[in-house]
Write a protein that holds these residues in place. Structure first.
Motif, PDB file in Angstrom:
ATOM      1  N   ILE A 114     -10.941 -12.995  11.691  1.00 45.74           N
ATOM      2  CA  ILE A 114     -11.108 -12.663  10.345  1.00 45.74           C
ATOM      3  C   ILE A 114     -10.885 -13.867   9.508  1.00 45.74           C
ATOM      4  O   ILE A 114     -10.278 -14.971   9.851  1.00 45.74           O
ATOM      5  CB  ILE A 114     -10.008 -11.588   9.824  1.00 45.74           C
ATOM      6  N   LYS A 117      -7.756 -16.553   4.575  1.00 40.58           N
ATOM      7  CA  LYS A 117      -7.093 -16.363   3.483  1.00 40.58           C
ATOM      8  C   LYS A 117      -6.608 -14.605   3.989  1.00 40.58           C
ATOM      9  O   LYS A 117      -5.647 -14.253   3.518  1.00 40.58           O
ATOM     10  CB  LYS A 117      -7.993 -16.046   1.972  1.00 40.58           C
ATOM     11  N   GLN A 118      -7.679 -13.809   4.499  1.00 41.62           N
ATOM     12  CA  GLN A 118      -7.133 -12.480   4.861  1.00 41.62           C
ATOM     13  C   GLN A 118      -6.085 -12.516   5.893  1.00 41.62           C
ATOM     14  O   GLN A 118      -5.047 -11.849   5.898  1.00 41.62           O
ATOM     15  CB  GLN A 118      -8.317 -11.753   5.496  1.00 41.62           C
ATOM     16  N   ARG A 119      -6.102 -13.439   6.887  1.00 45.54           N
ATOM     17  CA  ARG A 119      -5.232 -13.687   7.882  1.00 45.54           C
ATOM     18  C   ARG A 119      -3.893 -14.150   7.344  1.00 45.54           C
ATOM     19  O   ARG A 119      -2.737 -13.327   7.628  1.00 45.54           O
ATOM     20  CB  ARG A 119      -5.789 -14.720   8.735  1.00 45.54           C
ATOM     21  N   THR A 121      -2.804 -13.287   4.438  1.00 45.50           N
ATOM     22  CA  THR A 121      -2.259 -12.099   3.521  1.00 45.50           C
ATOM     23  C   THR A 121      -1.765 -11.095   4.488  1.00 45.50           C
ATOM     24  O   THR A 121      -0.623 -10.551   4.354  1.00 45.50           O
ATOM     25  CB  THR A 121      -3.366 -11.600   2.721  1.00 45.50           C
ATOM     26  N   SER A 148      -6.556  -6.982  -2.818  1.00 47.26           N
ATOM     27  CA  SER A 148      -7.962  -6.793  -2.143  1.00 47.26           C
ATOM     28  C   SER A 148      -8.034  -7.533  -0.660  1.00 47.26           C
ATOM     29  O   SER A 148      -8.894  -7.176   0.091  1.00 47.26           O
ATOM     30  CB  SER A 148      -8.987  -7.413  -2.889  1.00 47.26           C
ATOM     31  N   GLN A 149      -7.380  -8.835  -0.694  1.00 49.67           N
ATOM     32  CA  GLN A 149      -7.498  -9.303   0.693  1.00 49.67           C
ATOM     33  C   GLN A 149      -6.874  -8.696   1.562  1.00 49.67           C
ATOM     34  O   GLN A 149      -7.287  -8.637   2.839  1.00 49.67           O
ATOM     35  CB  GLN A 149      -6.563 -10.820   0.311  1.00 49.67           C
ATOM     36  N   THR A 150      -5.755  -7.858   1.291  1.00 45.13           N
ATOM     37  CA  THR A 150      -5.211  -7.058   2.534  1.00 45.13           C
ATOM     38  C   THR A 150      -6.047  -5.770   2.915  1.00 45.13           C
ATOM     39  O   THR A 150      -6.362  -5.658   3.976  1.00 45.13           O
ATOM     40  CB  THR A 150      -3.992  -6.385   1.854  1.00 45.13           C
ATOM     41  N   ARG A 152      -9.253  -6.048   2.558  1.00 49.50           N
ATOM     42  CA  ARG A 152     -10.490  -6.600   3.329  1.00 49.50           C
ATOM     43  C   ARG A 152     -10.024  -6.972   4.850  1.00 49.50           C
ATOM     44  O   ARG A 152     -10.702  -6.932   5.636  1.00 49.50           O
ATOM     45  CB  ARG A 152     -11.113  -7.738   2.589  1.00 49.50           C
ATOM     46  N   GLY A 153      -9.153  -7.427   4.785  1.00 48.26           N
ATOM     47  CA  GLY A 153      -8.342  -7.971   6.178  1.00 48.26           C
ATOM     48  C   GLY A 153      -8.128  -6.781   6.969  1.00 48.26           C
ATOM     49  O   GLY A 153      -8.607  -7.046   8.206  1.00 48.26           O
TER      50      GLY A 153
END
Length: 173
Positions: A114, A117-119, A121, A148-150, A152-153
């Motif tokens: 992934i 940034k998502q990682r 988060t 949102s990052q959480t 999406r992640g």
């Protein structure tokens, strides 16, 4: 004399946090060699700014923030993009230590798939159990961005893990 006390103080901090920071770095980059490099760079930055640590309420949080920011800055560099593509082509992924259980390996591989940034988060929210506000503070972004990052992640992780389980199930039939 004060300089010597600073050296001892920093050395004690670094020795007591090295393993912990290395594990966090590995969760972020999924490569033990890069994790070591990230921790080394983090300690270098912390040493240069060590005088600030006397005024910081949570030194572990500060160290973690420096580590995450170092990782994210590295992800934006052209050198990192080149080495990532090269490693993927050559299949030169660093092996995980032999003590990792199988489920943990699947999760770490999924984390590696992934976006950074998502990682970051997800590692801060679920590995470090930080609140949305604390994660936003550590990443220097808004709480909405963290949410949102959480989301999406987690979605991306589920997709990767579902794909792997379908592929694994397909091979065993």
């Amino acid at each position: 004399m004060a300089e010597q006390g600073r050296e001892v103080e920093f050395r004690e901090f670094a020795e007591s946090r090295a393993d912990w920071l290395r594990k966090v770095a590995f969760l972020l980059c999924c490569d033990w060699h890069r994790a070591d490099d990230l921790v080394q760079e983090t300690f270098t930055k912390l040493y240069v700014q060590w005088w600030r640590m006397r005024h910081v309420e949570n030194p572990d949080g500060y160290a973690r923030t420096v580590l995450v920011n170092t990782f994210l800055a590295e992800q934006r560099s052209a050198w990192q993009r080149w080495t990532s593509r090269r490693s993927a082509r050559e299949g030169t992924e660093a092996p995980a230590p032999p003590t990792d259980p199988e489920g943990s390996l699947d999760l770490r591989r999924a984390l590696a798939a992934i976006p950074p940034k998502q990682r970051a988060t997800l590692v801060l929210r679920y590995y470090h159990d930080l609140s949305v506000e604390q994660t936003a503070d550590a990443l220097g972004c808004s709480t909405g961005n963290v949410k949102s990052q959480t989301a999406r992640g987690l979605q991306a992780l589920r997709r990767v893990l579902d794909t792997r389980s379908v592929t694994a199930a397909g091979r065993t039939l």
